[in-house]
Design an enzyme around this catalytic site. Structure first.
Site, PDB file in Angstrom:
ATOM      1  N   GLN A   1      94.871 -62.151 -24.430  1.00 12.91           N
ATOM      2  CA  GLN A   1      96.312 -61.937 -24.555  1.00 12.91           C
ATOM      3  C   GLN A   1      96.867 -61.769 -23.134  1.00 12.91           C
ATOM      4  O   GLN A   1      96.765 -60.703 -22.539  1.00 12.91           O
ATOM      5  CB  GLN A   1      96.587 -60.718 -25.423  1.00 12.91           C
ATOM      6  CG  GLN A   1      95.944 -60.770 -26.799  1.00 12.91           C
ATOM      7  CD  GLN A   1      96.519 -61.857 -27.686  1.00 12.91           C
ATOM      8  OE1 GLN A   1      97.692 -61.821 -28.078  1.00 12.91           O
ATOM      9  NE2 GLN A   1      95.702 -62.860 -28.009  1.00 12.91           N
TER      10      GLN A   1
ATOM     11  N   ALA B   1     104.357 -57.386 -33.365  1.00 10.50           N
ATOM     12  CA  ALA B   1     103.198 -58.174 -32.935  1.00 10.50           C
ATOM     13  C   ALA B   1     103.539 -59.088 -31.756  1.00 10.50           C
ATOM     14  O   ALA B   1     104.686 -59.163 -31.301  1.00 10.50           O
ATOM     15  CB  ALA B   1     102.676 -58.987 -34.108  1.00 10.50           C
ATOM     16  N   HIS B   2     102.514 -59.811 -31.304  1.00 15.31           N
ATOM     17  CA  HIS B   2     102.653 -60.641 -30.101  1.00 15.31           C
ATOM     18  C   HIS B   2     103.665 -61.771 -30.287  1.00 15.31           C
ATOM     19  O   HIS B   2     103.782 -62.367 -31.347  1.00 15.31           O
ATOM     20  CB  HIS B   2     101.299 -61.201 -29.646  1.00 15.31           C
ATOM     21  CG  HIS B   2     100.531 -61.937 -30.701  1.00 15.31           C
ATOM     22  ND1 HIS B   2      99.235 -62.339 -30.514  1.00 15.31           N
ATOM     23  CD2 HIS B   2     100.861 -62.346 -31.943  1.00 15.31           C
ATOM     24  CE1 HIS B   2      98.800 -62.976 -31.583  1.00 15.31           C
ATOM     25  NE2 HIS B   2      99.774 -62.985 -32.467  1.00 15.31           N
ATOM     26  N   ASN B   3     104.422 -62.022 -29.217  1.00 13.85           N
ATOM     27  CA  ASN B   3     105.395 -63.114 -29.138  1.00 13.85           C
ATOM     28  C   ASN B   3     106.575 -62.980 -30.092  1.00 13.85           C
ATOM     29  O   ASN B   3     107.304 -63.937 -30.325  1.00 13.85           O
ATOM     30  CB  ASN B   3     104.712 -64.475 -29.339  1.00 13.85           C
ATOM     31  CG  ASN B   3     103.782 -64.827 -28.199  1.00 13.85           C
ATOM     32  OD1 ASN B   3     102.575 -64.593 -28.289  1.00 13.85           O
ATOM     33  ND2 ASN B   3     104.327 -65.364 -27.115  1.00 13.85           N
TER      34      ASN B   3
END
Length: 351
Positions: free
Chosen positions: A203, A244-246
Protein backbone atom coordinates in the site's frame (compact mmCIF):
# COMPACT_ATOMS: atom_id res chain seq x y z
CA UNK A 1 -14.86 31.31 33.77
CA UNK A 2 -15.81 34.93 33.11
CA UNK A 3 -19.58 35.52 33.12
CA UNK A 4 -21.53 37.36 30.42
CA UNK A 5 -24.84 39.22 30.67
CA UNK A 6 -28.04 38.67 28.72
CA UNK A 7 -27.59 42.12 27.16
CA UNK A 8 -24.08 41.22 25.96
CA UNK A 9 -25.29 37.91 24.54
CA UNK A 10 -28.20 39.63 22.81
CA UNK A 11 -25.73 41.93 21.09
CA UNK A 12 -23.53 39.00 20.02
CA UNK A 13 -26.47 36.94 18.71
CA UNK A 14 -28.66 39.78 17.38
CA UNK A 15 -31.35 38.50 19.77
CA UNK A 16 -34.42 40.02 21.35
CA UNK A 17 -34.51 39.98 25.17
CA UNK A 18 -37.54 39.01 27.24
CA UNK A 19 -36.74 39.37 30.93
CA UNK A 20 -33.81 40.75 32.90
CA UNK A 21 -31.02 42.02 30.57
CA UNK A 22 -28.54 42.20 33.47
CA UNK A 23 -28.71 38.52 34.45
CA UNK A 24 -25.34 36.82 33.95
CA UNK A 25 -24.30 33.30 32.94
CA UNK A 26 -20.94 31.53 32.95
CA UNK A 27 -21.65 28.11 31.42
CA UNK A 28 -24.07 26.19 29.16
CA UNK A 29 -26.46 23.50 30.43
CA UNK A 30 -29.08 21.19 28.95
CA UNK A 31 -32.59 22.50 29.46
CA UNK A 32 -33.54 19.47 31.58
CA UNK A 33 -30.48 20.04 33.80
CA UNK A 34 -30.55 23.83 34.05
CA UNK A 35 -29.23 25.73 37.06
CA UNK A 36 -28.69 29.37 38.05
CA UNK A 37 -25.81 30.94 36.15
CA UNK A 38 -26.29 28.67 33.13
CA UNK A 39 -27.70 29.26 29.64
CA UNK A 40 -29.89 26.59 28.03
CA UNK A 41 -31.69 26.32 24.71
CA UNK A 42 -35.02 25.11 23.36
CA UNK A 43 -34.64 23.96 19.76
CA UNK A 44 -36.86 20.85 19.73
CA UNK A 45 -40.55 21.19 20.71
CA UNK A 46 -40.32 17.79 22.46
CA UNK A 47 -38.35 19.51 25.24
CA UNK A 48 -40.74 22.41 25.80
CA UNK A 49 -42.12 20.96 29.04
CA UNK A 50 -38.69 21.35 30.66
CA UNK A 51 -38.71 25.09 30.00
CA UNK A 52 -41.37 25.86 32.57
CA UNK A 53 -39.35 24.36 35.43
CA UNK A 54 -35.91 25.19 34.09
CA UNK A 55 -33.62 26.84 36.65
CA UNK A 56 -31.22 28.26 34.06
CA UNK A 57 -30.83 32.03 34.08
CA UNK A 58 -31.17 32.39 30.28
CA UNK A 59 -32.81 30.21 27.62
CA UNK A 60 -32.42 30.57 23.85
CA UNK A 61 -35.70 30.20 21.93
CA UNK A 62 -36.86 30.86 18.39
CA UNK A 63 -38.42 34.16 17.30
CA UNK A 64 -41.85 32.57 16.85
CA UNK A 65 -41.91 30.54 20.10
CA UNK A 66 -45.05 31.10 22.19
CA UNK A 67 -44.81 29.96 25.84
CA UNK A 68 -47.80 28.04 27.17
CA UNK A 69 -47.03 28.84 30.83
CA UNK A 70 -44.96 31.37 32.83
CA UNK A 71 -41.17 31.18 32.33
CA UNK A 72 -38.80 32.35 35.08
CA UNK A 73 -35.69 32.49 32.88
CA UNK A 74 -34.76 35.43 30.70
CA UNK A 75 -35.49 34.49 27.07
CA UNK A 76 -33.25 35.36 24.16
CA UNK A 77 -35.20 35.12 20.92
CA UNK A 78 -33.01 34.27 17.90
CA UNK A 79 -33.61 33.43 14.23
CA UNK A 80 -31.83 30.07 14.40
CA UNK A 81 -31.51 28.41 17.81
CA UNK A 82 -28.97 25.77 16.75
CA UNK A 83 -26.73 28.23 14.90
CA UNK A 84 -26.79 30.54 17.91
CA UNK A 85 -26.03 27.63 20.24
CA UNK A 86 -23.04 26.62 18.12
CA UNK A 87 -21.72 30.18 18.29
CA UNK A 88 -22.14 30.30 22.07
CA UNK A 89 -20.45 26.93 22.64
CA UNK A 90 -17.48 28.17 20.62
CA UNK A 91 -17.47 31.29 22.86
CA UNK A 92 -17.41 29.17 26.03
CA UNK A 93 -14.76 26.85 24.57
CA UNK A 94 -12.56 29.83 23.75
CA UNK A 95 -13.04 31.16 27.28
CA UNK A 96 -11.89 27.84 28.72
CA UNK A 97 -8.78 28.00 26.55
CA UNK A 98 -7.75 31.39 27.95
CA UNK A 99 -5.73 29.70 30.69
CA UNK A 100 -1.95 30.13 30.38
CA UNK A 101 -0.63 27.98 27.52
CA UNK A 102 1.65 25.06 28.22
CA UNK A 103 5.24 25.07 27.01
CA UNK A 104 5.14 25.03 23.19
CA UNK A 105 7.45 22.06 22.74
CA UNK A 106 7.69 19.68 25.67
CA UNK A 107 11.19 18.47 26.59
CA UNK A 108 9.61 15.01 26.86
CA UNK A 109 8.61 15.06 23.16
CA UNK A 110 10.73 13.07 20.69
CA UNK A 111 11.35 15.12 17.56
CA UNK A 112 13.58 14.05 14.70
CA UNK A 113 16.24 16.68 13.89
CA UNK A 114 15.00 16.92 10.29
CA UNK A 115 11.42 17.72 11.32
CA UNK A 116 10.24 21.32 10.95
CA UNK A 117 8.20 22.77 13.82
CA UNK A 118 7.03 26.28 12.91
CA UNK A 119 6.87 29.05 15.47
CA UNK A 120 3.63 28.95 17.45
CA UNK A 121 3.09 25.19 17.02
CA UNK A 122 2.80 23.06 20.17
CA UNK A 123 4.05 19.51 20.77
CA UNK A 124 3.09 17.74 24.00
CA UNK A 125 4.94 15.33 26.23
CA UNK A 126 5.72 11.87 24.84
CA UNK A 127 4.60 12.86 21.34
CA UNK A 128 6.75 11.68 18.44
CA UNK A 129 7.48 13.71 15.30
CA UNK A 130 9.29 11.78 12.59
CA UNK A 131 11.86 12.63 9.92
CA UNK A 132 11.01 15.52 7.57
CA UNK A 133 7.58 16.04 9.15
CA UNK A 134 6.21 19.59 9.06
CA UNK A 135 4.08 21.04 11.86
CA UNK A 136 2.77 24.44 10.76
CA UNK A 137 2.22 27.47 12.98
CA UNK A 138 -0.66 27.20 15.42
CA UNK A 139 -1.00 23.42 15.15
CA UNK A 140 -1.29 21.51 18.43
CA UNK A 141 0.09 18.01 18.86
CA UNK A 142 -1.19 16.56 22.13
CA UNK A 143 0.80 14.16 24.32
CA UNK A 144 1.37 10.62 23.05
CA UNK A 145 0.48 11.42 19.45
CA UNK A 146 2.56 9.86 16.65
CA UNK A 147 3.45 11.95 13.60
CA UNK A 148 5.27 9.79 11.06
CA UNK A 149 7.94 10.60 8.53
CA UNK A 150 7.10 13.17 5.83
CA UNK A 151 3.73 13.97 7.43
CA UNK A 152 2.43 17.53 7.13
CA UNK A 153 0.08 19.06 9.72
CA UNK A 154 -1.58 22.31 8.59
CA UNK A 155 -1.82 25.48 10.66
CA UNK A 156 -4.42 25.53 13.40
CA UNK A 157 -5.01 21.78 13.32
CA UNK A 158 -5.42 19.82 16.54
CA UNK A 159 -4.07 16.28 16.91
CA UNK A 160 -5.39 14.78 20.15
CA UNK A 161 -3.74 12.17 22.42
CA UNK A 162 -3.02 8.75 20.98
CA UNK A 163 -3.60 9.73 17.34
CA UNK A 164 -1.35 7.98 14.81
CA UNK A 165 -0.67 9.76 11.52
CA UNK A 166 1.51 7.49 9.44
CA UNK A 167 4.14 8.10 6.79
CA UNK A 168 3.50 10.75 4.15
CA UNK A 169 -0.08 11.67 5.07
CA UNK A 170 -1.21 15.28 4.82
CA UNK A 171 -3.54 17.09 7.22
CA UNK A 172 -4.97 20.45 6.12
CA UNK A 173 -5.57 23.61 8.09
CA UNK A 174 -7.92 23.81 11.09
CA UNK A 175 -8.62 20.09 11.20
CA UNK A 176 -9.40 18.20 14.42
CA UNK A 177 -8.42 14.55 14.82
CA UNK A 178 -9.79 13.06 18.02
CA UNK A 179 -8.09 10.61 20.34
CA UNK A 180 -6.78 7.25 19.10
CA UNK A 181 -7.70 7.69 15.45
CA UNK A 182 -5.35 6.24 12.83
CA UNK A 183 -4.66 8.07 9.58
CA UNK A 184 -2.71 6.14 6.96
CA UNK A 185 -2.90 2.52 8.08
CA UNK A 186 -2.45 -0.03 5.27
CA UNK A 187 -5.40 -0.61 2.98
CA UNK A 188 -6.91 -4.10 2.99
CA UNK A 189 -5.19 -5.41 -0.13
CA UNK A 190 -4.33 -9.09 -0.65
CA UNK A 191 -3.93 -11.21 -3.77
CA UNK A 192 -5.32 -14.79 -3.59
CA UNK A 193 -2.70 -17.46 -4.38
CA UNK A 194 -3.07 -20.85 -6.04
CA UNK A 195 -2.55 -22.65 -2.73
CA UNK A 196 -5.39 -20.70 -1.07
CA UNK A 197 -3.14 -18.28 0.79
CA UNK A 198 -2.98 -14.51 0.33
CA UNK A 199 -0.07 -12.35 -0.80
CA UNK A 200 -0.04 -8.84 0.66
CA UNK A 201 -0.28 -6.04 -1.92
CA UNK A 202 1.95 -3.12 -0.87
CA UNK A 203 0.00 0.00 0.00
CA UNK A 204 2.12 2.84 -1.36
CA UNK A 205 -0.30 5.78 -1.38
CA UNK A 206 -1.21 8.34 1.28
CA UNK A 207 -4.20 9.94 2.98
CA UNK A 208 -5.03 13.61 2.41
CA UNK A 209 -7.39 15.52 4.68
CA UNK A 210 -8.29 18.92 3.27
CA UNK A 211 -9.03 21.96 5.45
CA UNK A 212 -11.59 21.94 8.29
CA UNK A 213 -12.05 18.18 8.42
CA UNK A 214 -12.98 16.65 11.79
CA UNK A 215 -12.29 12.98 12.53
CA UNK A 216 -13.91 11.31 15.54
CA UNK A 217 -12.20 9.10 18.12
CA UNK A 218 -11.03 5.63 17.06
CA UNK A 219 -11.79 6.23 13.40
CA UNK A 220 -9.45 4.64 10.84
CA UNK A 221 -8.68 6.00 7.37
CA UNK A 222 -6.55 3.65 5.25
CA UNK A 223 -3.83 4.86 2.91
CA UNK A 224 -4.30 4.32 -0.82
CA UNK A 225 -2.80 1.37 -2.65
CA UNK A 226 -1.52 3.96 -5.11
CA UNK A 227 -2.38 7.65 -5.18
CA UNK A 228 -4.48 8.97 -2.31
CA UNK A 229 -7.43 8.39 -0.03
CA UNK A 230 -9.04 11.85 -0.11
CA UNK A 231 -11.26 13.48 2.52
CA UNK A 232 -12.32 16.84 1.14
CA UNK A 233 -12.90 20.19 2.83
CA UNK A 234 -15.35 20.38 5.72
CA UNK A 235 -16.09 16.64 6.00
CA UNK A 236 -17.22 15.55 9.48
CA UNK A 237 -16.55 11.97 10.58
CA UNK A 238 -17.95 10.50 13.79
CA UNK A 239 -16.28 7.94 16.06
CA UNK A 240 -15.46 4.35 15.06
CA UNK A 241 -15.68 4.74 11.29
CA UNK A 242 -13.72 2.63 8.79
CA UNK A 243 -12.71 4.30 5.52
CA UNK A 244 -10.86 1.99 3.15
CA UNK A 245 -8.08 2.62 0.64
CA UNK A 246 -8.63 5.03 -2.27
CA UNK A 247 -12.00 6.24 -0.98
CA UNK A 248 -12.94 9.82 -1.82
CA UNK A 249 -15.43 11.78 0.32
CA UNK A 250 -16.82 15.04 -1.08
CA UNK A 251 -16.99 18.42 0.61
CA UNK A 252 -19.16 18.92 3.69
CA UNK A 253 -20.36 15.33 3.90
CA UNK A 254 -21.11 13.97 7.39
CA UNK A 255 -20.77 10.30 8.40
CA UNK A 256 -22.14 8.91 11.69
CA UNK A 257 -20.53 6.32 13.96
CA UNK A 258 -19.69 2.75 12.97
CA UNK A 259 -20.20 3.32 9.25
CA UNK A 260 -17.90 1.51 6.82
CA UNK A 261 -16.92 2.60 3.32
CA UNK A 262 -15.16 0.00 1.19
CA UNK A 263 -12.27 0.64 -1.18
CA UNK A 264 -12.36 3.06 -4.12
CA UNK A 265 -15.89 4.27 -3.41
CA UNK A 266 -16.53 7.93 -4.19
CA UNK A 267 -19.00 9.79 -1.96
CA UNK A 268 -20.40 13.08 -3.26
CA UNK A 269 -20.51 16.38 -1.43
CA UNK A 270 -23.15 17.28 1.18
CA UNK A 271 -24.14 13.65 1.79
CA UNK A 272 -25.47 12.44 5.15
CA UNK A 273 -24.57 8.86 6.07
CA UNK A 274 -26.20 7.37 9.17
CA UNK A 275 -24.69 5.14 11.83
CA UNK A 276 -23.71 1.56 10.90
CA UNK A 277 -24.25 2.18 7.19
CA UNK A 278 -22.18 -0.03 4.90
CA UNK A 279 -21.07 0.94 1.39
CA UNK A 280 -19.54 -1.66 -0.93
CA UNK A 281 -16.44 -0.80 -2.91
CA UNK A 282 -16.04 0.80 -6.34
CA UNK A 283 -19.38 2.64 -6.37
CA UNK A 284 -20.37 6.31 -6.48
CA UNK A 285 -22.79 8.20 -4.26
CA UNK A 286 -24.42 11.27 -5.82
CA UNK A 287 -24.34 14.71 -4.25
CA UNK A 288 -26.78 15.21 -1.36
CA UNK A 289 -27.54 11.52 -0.79
CA UNK A 290 -29.05 10.77 2.62
CA UNK A 291 -28.77 7.23 4.01
CA UNK A 292 -30.72 6.06 7.04
CA UNK A 293 -28.85 4.23 9.82
CA UNK A 294 -28.04 0.52 9.34
CA UNK A 295 -28.68 0.64 5.60
CA UNK A 296 -26.53 -1.16 3.04
CA UNK A 297 -25.59 0.35 -0.33
CA UNK A 298 -24.59 -2.25 -2.92
CA UNK A 299 -24.63 -0.17 -6.12
CA UNK A 300 -24.02 3.37 -7.28
CA UNK A 301 -26.55 6.08 -6.49
CA UNK A 302 -26.76 8.39 -9.50
CA UNK A 303 -29.77 10.59 -8.65
CA UNK A 304 -28.86 13.55 -6.45
CA UNK A 305 -30.53 14.39 -3.11
CA UNK A 306 -32.13 10.96 -2.68
CA UNK A 307 -33.04 9.57 0.74
CA UNK A 308 -32.39 5.82 1.05
CA UNK A 309 -33.23 3.17 3.64
CA UNK A 310 -32.84 -0.59 4.02
CA UNK A 311 -30.39 -3.32 3.10
CA UNK A 312 -30.03 -3.33 0.20
CA UNK A 313 -31.21 0.26 0.32
CA UNK A 314 -34.38 1.45 -1.40
CA UNK A 315 -35.78 4.95 -1.84
CA UNK A 316 -36.85 5.97 1.66
CA UNK A 317 -40.65 6.08 1.08
CA UNK A 318 -40.57 2.80 -0.88
CA UNK A 319 -38.84 1.13 2.07
CA UNK A 320 -41.49 2.42 4.51
CA UNK A 321 -44.29 1.12 2.28
CA UNK A 322 -42.51 -2.23 1.94
CA UNK A 323 -42.04 -2.41 5.70
CA UNK A 324 -45.75 -1.80 6.22
CA UNK A 325 -46.57 -4.68 3.84
CA UNK A 326 -43.97 -6.95 5.46
CA UNK A 327 -45.70 -6.60 8.84
CA UNK A 328 -48.92 -7.83 7.21
CA UNK A 329 -47.40 -10.94 5.60
CA UNK A 330 -48.71 -13.49 8.16
CA UNK A 331 -52.27 -12.16 7.77
CA UNK A 332 -51.94 -11.91 3.99
CA UNK A 333 -50.69 -15.50 3.85
CA UNK A 334 -53.73 -16.68 5.78
CA UNK A 335 -56.02 -14.75 3.44
CA UNK A 336 -54.31 -16.19 0.35
CA UNK A 337 -54.57 -19.73 1.74
CA UNK A 338 -58.26 -19.16 2.52
CA UNK A 339 -58.87 -17.84 -1.01
CA UNK A 340 -57.04 -20.83 -2.52
CA UNK A 341 -59.13 -23.20 -0.42
CA UNK A 342 -62.36 -21.44 -1.41
CA UNK A 343 -61.35 -21.44 -5.09
CA UNK A 344 -60.54 -25.15 -4.95
CA UNK A 345 -63.89 -25.87 -3.32
CA UNK A 346 -65.66 -23.83 -6.01
CA UNK A 347 -63.84 -25.69 -8.78
CA UNK A 348 -64.70 -29.06 -7.24
CA UNK A 349 -68.36 -28.03 -6.99
CA UNK A 350 -68.43 -27.01 -10.67
CA UNK A 351 -66.85 -30.33 -11.66
Amino acid sequence: MKSVSAAELAHLLDAKIEGDPSVRVHKPAKIEEGEPGAISFLGNPKYESYLYNCASSIVLVGLDFEPQAPVSATLLRVKDVYASLSFLLQHFQAAQAEAPAAQQISPQAVIDPSAKIEEGAEVGALAYVGPNAVIEAGAKIYPQAYIGADVKIGSGSIIEPGVRILKGCQIGQNCIIHANSVIGSDGFGFAPQADGSYEKIPQLGIVILEDQVEVGANTVIDRATMGQTLIKQGVKLDNLIQIAHNVEIGKHTAVAAQAGIAGSTKVGENCLIGGQVGLVGHIQLAKGTKIQAQSGINKSVKKENQALFGSPALPYNDFLRSQAVFKQLPRLQKEVNALKKALKALQEKED
